[in-house]
Design a protein around this motif. Structure first.
Motif, PDB file in Angstrom:
ATOM      1  N   PHE A  75       0.836  -1.206   0.000  1.00 15.32           N
ATOM      2  CA  PHE A  75       0.000   0.000   0.000  1.00 15.32           C
ATOM      3  C   PHE A  75       0.873   1.260   0.000  1.00 15.32           C
ATOM      4  O   PHE A  75       1.188   1.781  -1.050  1.00 15.32           O
ATOM      5  CB  PHE A  75      -0.947  -0.010   1.213  1.00 15.32           C
ATOM      6  CG  PHE A  75      -1.887  -1.177   1.241  1.00 15.32           C
ATOM      7  CD1 PHE A  75      -2.826  -1.345   0.245  1.00 15.32           C
ATOM      8  CD2 PHE A  75      -1.828  -2.121   2.265  1.00 15.32           C
ATOM      9  CE1 PHE A  75      -3.707  -2.420   0.262  1.00 15.32           C
ATOM     10  CE2 PHE A  75      -2.690  -3.195   2.291  1.00 15.32           C
ATOM     11  CZ  PHE A  75      -3.630  -3.353   1.286  1.00 15.32           C
ATOM     12  N   GLY A  76       1.259   1.738   1.181  1.00 16.54           N
ATOM     13  CA  GLY A  76       2.032   2.973   1.275  1.00 16.54           C
ATOM     14  C   GLY A  76       1.127   4.165   1.537  1.00 16.54           C
ATOM     15  O   GLY A  76      -0.107   4.091   1.374  1.00 16.54           O
ATOM     16  N   PRO A  77       1.690   5.316   1.914  1.00 13.39           N
ATOM     17  CA  PRO A  77       0.881   6.479   2.283  1.00 13.39           C
ATOM     18  C   PRO A  77       0.102   7.098   1.138  1.00 13.39           C
ATOM     19  O   PRO A  77      -0.913   7.757   1.367  1.00 13.39           O
ATOM     20  CB  PRO A  77       1.925   7.464   2.834  1.00 13.39           C
ATOM     21  CG  PRO A  77       3.210   7.062   2.181  1.00 13.39           C
ATOM     22  CD  PRO A  77       3.144   5.574   2.053  1.00 13.39           C
ATOM     23  N   ASP A  78       0.544   6.870  -0.119  1.00 12.36           N
ATOM     24  CA  ASP A  78      -0.116   7.508  -1.256  1.00 12.36           C
ATOM     25  C   ASP A  78      -1.020   6.549  -2.031  1.00 12.36           C
ATOM     26  O   ASP A  78      -1.541   6.910  -3.093  1.00 12.36           O
ATOM     27  CB  ASP A  78       0.929   8.104  -2.204  1.00 12.36           C
ATOM     28  CG  ASP A  78       1.706   9.226  -1.548  1.00 12.36           C
ATOM     29  OD1 ASP A  78       1.157   9.878  -0.646  1.00 12.36           O
ATOM     30  OD2 ASP A  78       2.882   9.445  -1.932  1.00 12.36           O
ATOM     31  N   SER A  79      -1.199   5.338  -1.525  1.00 11.98           N
ATOM     32  CA  SER A  79      -2.156   4.409  -2.124  1.00 11.98           C
ATOM     33  C   SER A  79      -3.571   4.828  -1.729  1.00 11.98           C
ATOM     34  O   SER A  79      -3.763   5.678  -0.850  1.00 11.98           O
ATOM     35  CB  SER A  79      -1.882   2.989  -1.633  1.00 11.98           C
ATOM     36  OG  SER A  79      -2.130   2.898  -0.237  1.00 11.98           O
ATOM     37  N   PHE A  80      -4.565   4.216  -2.359  1.00 14.05           N
ATOM     38  CA  PHE A  80      -5.946   4.541  -1.996  1.00 14.05           C
ATOM     39  C   PHE A  80      -6.198   4.202  -0.533  1.00 14.05           C
ATOM     40  O   PHE A  80      -6.824   4.986   0.203  1.00 14.05           O
ATOM     41  CB  PHE A  80      -6.934   3.782  -2.886  1.00 14.05           C
ATOM     42  CG  PHE A  80      -8.377   4.086  -2.585  1.00 14.05           C
ATOM     43  CD1 PHE A  80      -8.947   5.282  -3.002  1.00 14.05           C
ATOM     44  CD2 PHE A  80      -9.160   3.187  -1.863  1.00 14.05           C
ATOM     45  CE1 PHE A  80     -10.277   5.580  -2.713  1.00 14.05           C
ATOM     46  CE2 PHE A  80     -10.482   3.471  -1.567  1.00 14.05           C
ATOM     47  CZ  PHE A  80     -11.042   4.670  -1.995  1.00 14.05           C
ATOM     48  N   ALA A  81      -5.699   3.045  -0.083  1.00 10.72           N
ATOM     49  CA  ALA A  81      -5.872   2.653   1.319  1.00 10.72           C
ATOM     50  C   ALA A  81      -5.150   3.620   2.251  1.00 10.72           C
ATOM     51  O   ALA A  81      -5.663   3.979   3.320  1.00 10.72           O
ATOM     52  CB  ALA A  81      -5.358   1.232   1.537  1.00 10.72           C
ATOM     53  N   GLY A  82      -3.954   4.053   1.849  1.00 19.17           N
ATOM     54  CA  GLY A  82      -3.197   4.990   2.668  1.00 19.17           C
ATOM     55  C   GLY A  82      -3.879   6.343   2.777  1.00 19.17           C
ATOM     56  O   GLY A  82      -3.941   6.942   3.853  1.00 19.17           O
TER      57      GLY A  82
END
Length: 379
Positions: free
Chosen positions: A316-323
């Motif tokens: 994921f990561g902070p810039d994913s949709f989940a993030g």
């Protein structure tokens, strides 16, 4: 589950120890402001509005200033400052409470407005995104503001229905309309800035306002020739005493939350929601961020941990949709059960009446709004 109960009991006391210093500081500063007349000034400015929302309070009561200070700290995303200010407001309201073990209408209204978590500048979330090396740090600014605005309106309306408060009063409409116009103007200004500028302005603005509040309190105290040191010490002592009172309530709440997570119940809820949405053919991308939404009403630290797990997850990561959605979840609501346990526990209230229902209505509205707004902005 047993390990979780012991670890959360220890974590509860560790949290209180960390909180004592902040509470001592801010309740000391609040006492200086109260003696210097700053709190009364705030009460007079917002008195007409609060008199409509809190009809049982005397005109320009000191609790109005304390509540406004707490809500302002929440708007700036300054959790550490907001908690001691909120406890001071709850103590002021308790002085007027006839049935000391039963939440008054004013205390419930204040608690729900607090837990709805209106956030104008999410300083702490922006800081976490910077630390996670996000390339879109401030993109969550507008979605958080919109989600918290809907959450606050839902909380205000639900309590007003229970208490039969007329929200169509000219005074109420004028204050809410002015606030809405101010938020719209802030959004217009921020839309002209780059992401780096938004992050810098948000961080600097929050710290500057807190600094100006302290300086203003000191100036007013000196002008009235108040003994600032003794006034601060008197308020600081109250901060220590309040922190000690909170411990049993906080331990009970956090242990219950720890056992709930360790039992696997949360995973079952998330899997059930994902399966249900998949069954009807709807997009389930939002489910990856749901642990933050489910933990937020229970524990701020638990929700923060779930958000950071998504940030650090290579999938994921902070810039994913989940993030991005987890960031909006983190900023869209407050920790209802934690706040209820701490604020009501500090003044010995055990009968909460409809406070939990209205708080959860605000939380649920914030969660739904966050999901819809995230799909609109990020998907």
């Amino acid at each position: 589950m047993v390990d979780a109960s012991f670890s959360m009991a220890t974590a509860s006391v560790d949290l209180i120890i960390a909180l004592i210093g902040v509470m001592v500081l801010w309740l000391g500063i609040m006492k200086v402001g109260e003696d210097g007349g700053a709190v009364n000034i705030i009460a007079r400015i917002f008195g007409p509005f609060f008199n409509k929302l809190f009809p049982e309070l005397p005109k320009n009561h000191q609790s109005i200033g304390s509540m406004m200070m707490n809500l302002s700290a929440n708007m700036l995303g300054l959790d550490n400052a907001a908690t001691p200010l909120g406890l001071k407001a709850m103590e002021d309201l308790q002085e007027l409470n006839v049935e000391k073990d039963k939440a008054s209408n004013a205390q419930i209204m204040f608690l729900v407005l607090n837990t709805s978590g209106l956030t104008v500048i999410p300083v702490s979330i922006l800081a976490y995104r910077v630390a996670a090396e996000s390339q879109m740090v401030s993109v969550i600014f507008l979605p958080i503001l919109l989600a918290t605005y809907f959450s606050t309106l839902a909380g205000l309306i639900s309590v007003s229905i229970y208490q039969r408060i007329n929200l169509f009063n000219k005074t109420v409409i004028a204050y809410i309309g002015t606030a809405t116009a101010g938020i719209a103007g802030l959004l217009w200004w921020f839309s002209s800035l780059t992401q780096d500028q938004i992050t810098e302005v948000s961080s600097f603005g929050g710290n500057l306002i807190i600094f100006l509040i302290i300086i203003s309190f000191l100036f007013l105290a000196f002008r009235k020739k108040i003994d600032v040191y003794n006034s601060f010490i008197e308020g600081a002592k109250d901060g220590f005493n309040v922190a000690i009172k909170i411990i049993p309530y906080l331990v009970a709440m956090l242990v219950a939350i720890g056992v709930f997570r360790a039992s696997g119940a949360m995973d079952m809820v998330i899997d059930g929601i994902k399966g249900l949405f998949s069954l009807v053919g709807l997009n389930t991308d939002f489910v990856d961020a749901l642990p933050v939404a489910l933990m937020k009403p229970l524990s701020g630290s638990g929700a923060r941990g779930a958000m950071l797990e998504i940030y650090n997850n290579p999938n994921f990561g902070p810039d994913s949709f989940a993030g991005l959605l987890s960031s909006v979840f983190q900023g869209s609501t407050e920790t209802t059960f934690y706040t209820l346990a701490v604020y009501f526990g500090a003044v010995g209230i055990t009968r909460t009446r409809y406070a939990v229902v209205c708080g959860l209505i605000a939380d649920l509205t914030g969660i739904i709004a966050a999901i819809l707004i995230a799909y609109l902005f990020f998907h």
